[in-house]
Design an enzyme around this catalytic site. Structure first.
Site, PDB file in Angstrom:
ATOM      1  N   CYS A 163      51.668  17.718  33.993  1.00  9.78           N
ATOM      2  CA  CYS A 163      51.717  18.985  33.255  1.00  9.78           C
ATOM      3  C   CYS A 163      53.130  19.553  33.118  1.00  9.78           C
ATOM      4  O   CYS A 163      53.322  20.566  32.439  1.00  9.78           O
ATOM      5  CB  CYS A 163      50.820  20.011  33.929  1.00  9.78           C
ATOM      6  SG  CYS A 163      49.177  19.387  34.280  1.00  9.78           S
ATOM      7  N   HIS A 295      52.367  29.207  34.464  1.00  8.46           N
ATOM      8  CA  HIS A 295      51.582  27.969  34.429  1.00  8.46           C
ATOM      9  C   HIS A 295      50.096  28.326  34.348  1.00  8.46           C
ATOM     10  O   HIS A 295      49.357  27.714  33.585  1.00  8.46           O
ATOM     11  CB  HIS A 295      51.895  27.113  35.647  1.00  8.46           C
ATOM     12  CG  HIS A 295      51.294  25.757  35.600  1.00  8.46           C
ATOM     13  ND1 HIS A 295      51.536  24.875  34.574  1.00  8.46           N
ATOM     14  CD2 HIS A 295      50.430  25.122  36.449  1.00  8.46           C
ATOM     15  CE1 HIS A 295      50.865  23.751  34.785  1.00  8.46           C
ATOM     16  NE2 HIS A 295      50.184  23.872  35.916  1.00  8.46           N
ATOM     17  N   GLU A 306      51.319  30.590  42.385  1.00  9.22           N
ATOM     18  CA  GLU A 306      52.312  30.975  41.391  1.00  9.22           C
ATOM     19  C   GLU A 306      52.703  32.436  41.541  1.00  9.22           C
ATOM     20  O   GLU A 306      53.886  32.793  41.428  1.00  9.22           O
ATOM     21  CB  GLU A 306      51.799  30.702  39.984  1.00  9.22           C
ATOM     22  CG  GLU A 306      52.850  30.957  38.905  1.00  9.22           C
ATOM     23  CD  GLU A 306      52.466  30.415  37.545  1.00  9.22           C
ATOM     24  OE1 GLU A 306      53.372  30.311  36.687  1.00  9.22           O
ATOM     25  OE2 GLU A 306      51.286  30.095  37.331  1.00  9.22           O
ATOM     26  N   LYS A 327      47.311  29.654  28.368  1.00  4.55           N
ATOM     27  CA  LYS A 327      46.243  28.669  28.546  1.00  4.55           C
ATOM     28  C   LYS A 327      44.872  29.321  28.427  1.00  4.55           C
ATOM     29  O   LYS A 327      43.875  28.637  28.168  1.00  4.55           O
ATOM     30  CB  LYS A 327      46.378  27.977  29.896  1.00  4.55           C
ATOM     31  CG  LYS A 327      47.542  27.000  30.005  1.00  4.55           C
ATOM     32  CD  LYS A 327      47.534  26.282  31.342  1.00  4.55           C
ATOM     33  CE  LYS A 327      48.694  25.290  31.470  1.00  4.55           C
ATOM     34  NZ  LYS A 327      49.993  25.960  31.632  1.00  4.55           N
ATOM     35  N   HIS A 332      44.323  24.106  28.716  1.00  5.07           N
ATOM     36  CA  HIS A 332      45.370  23.334  29.377  1.00  5.07           C
ATOM     37  C   HIS A 332      45.523  22.013  28.630  1.00  5.07           C
ATOM     38  O   HIS A 332      44.696  21.104  28.754  1.00  5.07           O
ATOM     39  CB  HIS A 332      45.004  23.077  30.832  1.00  5.07           C
ATOM     40  CG  HIS A 332      46.150  22.601  31.673  1.00  5.07           C
ATOM     41  ND1 HIS A 332      47.320  22.081  31.128  1.00  5.07           N
ATOM     42  CD2 HIS A 332      46.335  22.563  33.023  1.00  5.07           C
ATOM     43  CE1 HIS A 332      48.141  21.750  32.098  1.00  5.07           C
ATOM     44  NE2 HIS A 332      47.572  22.032  33.255  1.00  5.07           N
ATOM     45  N   PHE A 391      50.522  18.011  38.981  1.00  7.01           N
ATOM     46  CA  PHE A 391      50.087  17.051  39.982  1.00  7.01           C
ATOM     47  C   PHE A 391      51.265  16.133  40.300  1.00  7.01           C
ATOM     48  O   PHE A 391      52.056  15.778  39.425  1.00  7.01           O
ATOM     49  CB  PHE A 391      48.931  16.205  39.453  1.00  7.01           C
ATOM     50  CG  PHE A 391      47.578  16.866  39.526  1.00  7.01           C
ATOM     51  CD1 PHE A 391      47.402  18.103  40.117  1.00  7.01           C
ATOM     52  CD2 PHE A 391      46.467  16.230  39.000  1.00  7.01           C
ATOM     53  CE1 PHE A 391      46.154  18.703  40.185  1.00  7.01           C
ATOM     54  CE2 PHE A 391      45.205  16.809  39.066  1.00  7.01           C
ATOM     55  CZ  PHE A 391      45.049  18.051  39.656  1.00  7.01           C
TER      56      PHE A 391
END
Length: 403
Positions: A163, A295, A306, A327, A332, A391
């Site tokens: 991502c 994010h 976050e 998002k 996403h 990830f």
């Protein structure tokens, strides 16, 4: 010796909110979501049946012989790149093509081709895979297809860091210009994960929301997957001024870090380090940032971590920041998310509008930032950052400022 300033002169994008930049931005300002029931793909036995789907692609004149060599994620990148070049008023001529390149990020690969071939060979009994399977699948294909379509002979390559891919692509493209390897770079990201195999794999992680994405809301249930692409034209300030280009914003800097902890579980330290590195690279003080495109995936862990990372870096100024997760509207889009969120930041700077976090219903004490709930807000945006955490623990943050 001062380094060259990098500016953005063109944007292009496609996602569930629209198939060009203005349509996407209009939807963001209106707080109109693109998440809904999946309609264009075979769902088979999927339990999760919602996503951010592009229902219909815009008309284009890409040759059919080239189309058969492209997976969907490459096609989306090529279309977005064409839009960005058009807005920039840039035609790549033979004499300048060696100084023009592209870096395109993707979180996965051409999964559409993989699925087609698995089904045809394993289920339908065919003995041969499609002849263009390998060039359709490879993660570097979108960058290659962009270069072929628009005649780019400069630095061209793909990056893949889940991502964070788009933000890594922007940072790397800016480096090519600063290192003197190019005058102009197309940069961004693309992903087309709306196929059974990918959705089935994400179901197994148990982090997909059954309905919609509600970042930072106490009742959030997880993320929603979407497809899309976003591309930007980056060029040196001197090059843009010499050709009389309209400058949309300045690419001020970037920061990267790694958690080096867990393949899926994020830390606070990694994201905070990337934000600090970005501010330092951009020469921006924390109190000069007005907007953060978070994010903001809508998972319990990400949103809390976050929030903590932002508070560690910004201190008391965190209470004056406008934060939002787009998002909640476009879902996403994995490797494309950062590029779509960069569009949101550039437009926020241009128009003085912070897009909202829609679907927000209930305050979470662990996510105590001003997340611009449900309705866009008018405010001057001098500078913005966009966060991407992935990830693998790979983090990338970019900073933009008014030109």
């Amino acid at each position: 010796m001062s380094r060259p300033r990098i500016v953005i002169t063109g944007l292009g994008g496609l996602c569930s909110l629209g198939t060009d930049t203005e349509a996407i931005w209009n939807a963001m300002q209106a707080g109109r979501g693109g998440i809904g029931p999946l309609e264009t793909i075979p769902l088979h036995d999927l339990k999760i049946r919602t996503g951010g789907e592009i229902k219909q692609l815009p008309a284009h004149d890409i040759d059919r012989k080239r189309l058969v060599t492209m997976d969907r994620f490459s096609l989306l990148a090529v279309l977005a790149a064409g839009q960005a070049l058009s807005q920039a008023g840039l035609s790549v001529e033979p004499e300048s093509s060696d100084r023009t390149g592209a870096v395109v990020g993707t979180g996965i690969c051409g999964w559409e081709a993989i699925e087609e071939n698995y089904r045809s060979v394993l289920l339908d009994g065919k003995t041969r895979a499609g002849i263009f399977t390998v060039p359709r699948v490879m993660p570097g294909a979108p960058a290659g297809q962009v270069s072929i379509q628009y005649g780019l002979h400069g630095p061209v390559f793909g990056v893949s860091s889940a991502c964070s891919s788009s933000n890594h692509a922007f940072a790397t493209a800016a480096d090519q210009i600063r290192l003197g390897r190019a005058d102009v770079m197309l940069a961004g990201g693309t992903d087309a994960p709306m196929v059974w195999g990918i959705l089935k794999a994400w179901e197994a992680l148990r982090i997909l929301s059954p309905d919609t994405c509600r970042p930072f809301s106490a009742d959030r249930q997880g993320l929603v997957l979407g497809e899309g692409a976003g591309m930007a034209v980056l060029e040196s300030y001197d090059h843009a001024m010499a050709r009389g280009a309209t400058i949309l914003a300045e690419f001020a800097g970037s920061g990267m870090s790694a958690d080096a902890a867990d393949i899926v579980a994020p830390t606070v330290e990694g994201p905070a380090a990337a934000i600090r590195a970005c501010l330092a690279d951009a020469g921006l003080a924390p109190d000069e940032i007005d907007y953060i495109n978070a994010h903001g995936t809508g998972t319990k862990a990400n949103d809390e971590i976050e929030t903590t990372a932002i508070r560690r870096v910004f201190g008391a100024h965190a209470d004056r920041l406008s934060v939002s997760s787009t998002k909640s509207m476009h879902a996403h889009c994995l490797g494309a998310s950062g590029a779509l969120e960069m569009i949101a930041c550039v437009m926020a700077i241009r128009d003085g509008v912070v897009p909202p976090t829609i679907g927000y219903r209930e305050a979470d004490p662990a996510c105590d930032l001003d997340v611009t709930p449900n309705v866009a807000r008018q405010r001057p945006v001098r500078a913005a950052i966009s966060n991407a955490f992935a990830f693998g623990g790979t983090n990338s943050v970019i900073a933009l400022r008014a030109a």
